[in-house]
Design an enzyme around this catalytic site. Structure first.
Site, short mmCIF file in Angstrom:
data_model
loop_
_atom_site.label_atom_id
_atom_site.label_comp_id
_atom_site.label_asym_id
_atom_site.label_seq_id
_atom_site.Cartn_x
_atom_site.Cartn_y
_atom_site.Cartn_z
N TYR A 147 2.08 9.21 -0.72
CA TYR A 147 1.89 8.69 0.63
C TYR A 147 2.80 9.35 1.66
O TYR A 147 2.43 9.45 2.83
CB TYR A 147 2.16 7.18 0.65
N LYS A 196 1.90 8.90 -15.29
CA LYS A 196 0.99 9.87 -15.88
C LYS A 196 1.86 10.99 -16.44
O LYS A 196 1.79 12.16 -16.01
CB LYS A 196 0.01 10.36 -14.80
N ASP A 228 -4.08 5.59 -16.80
CA ASP A 228 -5.50 5.39 -17.16
C ASP A 228 -5.64 4.31 -18.23
O ASP A 228 -6.52 3.45 -18.15
CB ASP A 228 -6.16 6.72 -17.60
N ASP A 252 -1.00 1.08 -5.74
CA ASP A 252 -2.07 0.76 -4.80
C ASP A 252 -3.36 0.48 -5.58
O ASP A 252 -4.02 -0.54 -5.37
CB ASP A 252 -2.27 1.92 -3.82
N ASP A 256 -5.21 -3.51 -6.69
CA ASP A 256 -6.57 -3.97 -6.35
C ASP A 256 -7.29 -4.43 -7.62
O ASP A 256 -7.98 -5.45 -7.63
CB ASP A 256 -7.39 -2.86 -5.69
C1 IPM Z 1 -2.46 -1.53 0.61
C2 IPM Z 1 -3.44 -0.77 1.44
C3 IPM Z 1 -2.71 0.36 2.16
C4 IPM Z 1 -2.06 1.22 1.11
C5 IPM Z 1 -3.60 1.20 3.09
C6 IPM Z 1 -4.28 0.34 4.13
C7 IPM Z 1 -2.85 2.32 3.72
O1 IPM Z 1 -4.48 -0.29 0.64
O2 IPM Z 1 -1.52 -2.11 1.20
O3 IPM Z 1 -2.61 -1.57 -0.60
O4 IPM Z 1 -2.72 2.10 0.53
O5 IPM Z 1 -0.87 1.01 0.83
MG MG Z 2 -4.41 -0.94 -1.36
#
Ligand code: IPM
Ligand code: MG
Length: 361
Positions: A147, A196, A228, A252, A256
């Site tokens: 990032y 990784k 993975d 990240d 999710d």
């Molecule tokens: C998160 C989001 C952010 C990230 C995006 C919106 C830049 O996906 O907070 O997980 O990737 O960190």
């Molecule tokens: Mg995210």
């Protein structure tokens, strides 16, 4: 006690869900005798519209001067919102990255656990969920790695060529590792460090530094896992995870996934912390522009983020417990926003959910 909270409603459903979290905080204030002073701060698309940039110096300074920051979400839709015609460093998400970096928030904590009332929303089979469900926390490094390395697109040999640099130094790894182990000490004392290392130097350095820090925490079990494999294990055997310690990009993606196996991303809070008590608190989900302004979003993730704020930045454990208990109560009573709605439950709006939780504080 009195607290100065910088509030960043942001874009999409941000303003709706933040409003409900403030409602709950105000009720906590009334009940326990605290005052929360709010200062609204612009960030994301709304900031671009008003100032031309996703985060002004002044906005960052206001956030810095506060005791904690409460954030909704930022961002819109590529191809629909004009913000995405701007260069990447001027888009809404750049504001989020700039505030994380600007406030030194290197540790992102994302808890993911299965509410027993929401077992039906979990997409995993009963035999995988097991008797006790699962309860994990992802400790994601937040101000380094891909990032924040150099990004560039250049012409090489007549071909458009893009570079994204992935860099970590040992001090960055050490401080996030220490956070991970500290958190594990308060939980089930199990850290799974994810990378990784079969491909990346940064992951090999990560493992080396994490193993070094682990020596200071002999009670904690440390296991290395490839990313993975981790993605697979999250849906195969989620109860094996207590603390997942990982770098920015992997965190990240895995967060999710972890949130979705709990049934709804609308339930999960997060805290971004630096060295001291200061922190930024936001739901793990995004701005959901498709449902913005309809009063149907689930405010629980933001309300639980406010609870994390009470715990970590305000030292108000009892008050944080009260918020979490109120959320549990409302779920037990069968109230649901549309994203977690099930047969026989009572569907409520975003603001009704905020009211219901406030009343149970
Ligand atoms: C998160 C989001 C952010 C990230 C995006 C919106 C830049 O996906 O907070 O997980 O990737 O960190
Ligand atoms: Mg995210």
């Amino acid at each position: 006690m009195e607290f100065n909270i910088a509030v960043i409603p942001g874009d999409g459903i941000g303003p709706e869900i933040v409003r409900e979290a403030q409602k709950v905080l105000d009720q906590v204030g009334k009940k326990f005798g605290h005052t929360f002073h709010y200062t609204e701060v612009l960030m994301g698309g709304v900031s671009i519209d008003k100032t031309g940039v996703p985060l002004t110096e002044e906005a960052l300074a206001t956030a810095k001067a506060s005791d904690a920051v409460l954030l909704g979400a930022v961002g819109g839709v590529v191809g629909k919102d004009s913000w995405y015609e701007l260069p990447p460093n001027l888009r809404p998400e750049a504001g989020l990255l700039a505030i994380r970096k600007g406030l030194g928030l290197f540790a992102n904590l994302r808890p993911a656990y299965l509410y027993k009332e929401l077992k039906d929303a979990c997409p995993l089979k009963e035999e995988i969920i097991g008797e006790d469900g699962f309860d994990m926390i992802i400790v994601r490094e937040l101000t380094g790695g891909l990032y924040f390395g150099e990004h560039k697109t250049v012409n090489e040999n007549g071909l458009e060529t893009a570079y994204d640099e992935l860099k970590y130094d040992e001090s960055e790894i050490e401080r996030i590792a220490r956070k991970g182990f500290e958190i594990a000490m308060k939980r089930r004392k199990n850290v799974i460090s994810v990378g990784k290392a079969n491909v990346l130097d940064s992951s090999r350095l990560w493992n080396k530094v994490v193993a070094r820090v682990a020596k200071e925490y002999p009670e904690v079990t440390l296991t290395e896992m490839l990313v993975d494999n981790c993605a697979m294990q999250l849906v195969k055997n989620p109860s094996q995870f207590d603390v997942i310690l990982t770098e920015n990009m992997f965190g990240d993606i895995l967060s999710d996934e972890a949130s979705m196996v709990t049934g709804s991303i609308g339930m999960l809070s997060s805290a971004s912390l630096g060295e001291g008590k200061f922190g930024l608190y936001e739901p793990s989900h995004g701005a959901a522009p498709d449902i913005a302004g309809q009063n149907i979003a689930n405010p629980i993730a933001t309300i639980l983020s406010a609870a994390m704020m009470l715990r970590y930045s305000c030292d108000l454990d009892q008050e944080a417990d009260a918020v979490e208990a109120a959320v549990n109560k409302v779920l037990e009573e069968g109230f649901r926003t549309v994203d977690i709605m099930a047969d026989g439950m009572d569907q409520v709006s975003c603001s009704e959910m905020g009211d219901l939780i406030s009343k149970r504080i």
